[in-house]
Scaffold this active site. Sequence first.
Site, mmCIF file in Angstrom:
data_model
loop_
_atom_site.group_PDB
_atom_site.id
_atom_site.type_symbol
_atom_site.label_atom_id
_atom_site.label_comp_id
_atom_site.label_asym_id
_atom_site.label_seq_id
_atom_site.Cartn_x
_atom_site.Cartn_y
_atom_site.Cartn_z
ATOM 1 N N GLU A 191 10.929 13.742 -40.378
ATOM 2 C CA GLU A 191 10.566 15.054 -40.895
ATOM 3 C C GLU A 191 10.790 16.146 -39.859
ATOM 4 O OE1 GLU A 191 8.900 14.047 -44.811
ATOM 5 O OE2 GLU A 191 8.678 12.938 -42.935
ATOM 6 N N THR A 192 11.196 17.289 -40.359
ATOM 7 C CA THR A 192 11.243 18.523 -39.571
ATOM 8 C C THR A 192 10.308 19.513 -40.256
ATOM 9 O OG1 THR A 192 13.505 18.118 -38.838
ATOM 10 C CG2 THR A 192 12.701 20.381 -38.703
#
Length: 290
Positions: A49-50
């Site tokens: 995830e970002t």
Amino acid sequence: MAEYRIFTVDAFASKLFGGNQAAVVLAASDRPISDSTMQALAAEMNISETAFLTPLENQGEGEFCKAARFSLRWFTPTVEADLCGHATLAAAQVLIHELQNKHSELHFETLSGVLSVRPAGDGKLDMTFPADSPKLAEVSDDLRLIAACVAGRYSPTTEIAVSPALRYMLVHDPTLTDGDIAALAPRITPDVFAAGQREHIQGVIITARGSDRDFKSRFFAPWCGIDEDPVTGSAHTVLAPFWADRLGKSTFVAQQCSPRCGELDVALAGDGRVVVSGRAVVVIRGTVAL
């Protein structure tokens, strides 16, 4: 092009190179980032995830240090996520321990509603999420196929449940030990992937009672572009109510026993919410030009 501060963080870890990686991007209120650019950057980072943080108050100079309320969005390499625990922990770690935000509680407006995080002492952060109690499923051929792939087999003792909000499928075979699930190496075939799409599954949790923890788990989400997520905070909003019924307790010490491994404290809050606690470590500090 505008420059944005970016951090990579190992969440649910107390030292470098453990737990789950997340990137955290500080998107100032006067320099918004488009959805397409967020998704492209998440693909470029190519980790689970970002996260993208934008202050919703006290805007202007020092806004990340002064604000208590933020917009928070999470992107996998292929899709925007509805809920992500480890990237929320990473974002709070950056705000509190890197930027010295002194608020006793931070609030994040997300696709899953307003989430709150507060320092818990001893370096831990408490995150409050909505519980997503899984419901035992009528086992279709597709669910049976997915379970057999992830667990290595399907037997009459296998329990399959699906959480209503996140559409996480939970697999529990009481004959498998926590050592067994740590050793699993599932390969998601095209047939298994198609079965998950037909059932609208977003990820699969396999879990077992722990020998040295209350329970252990692993999480696989190829439908979101993540073959295996090393440590998944959101999965514990499903695991906590599942194990509460079986262990007769509401607080747990949990471990996600992926190769990177991660530790979590989990508690049912009694108001339809789950508190997930852990530590995080900042690994890289830099800037990105977008």
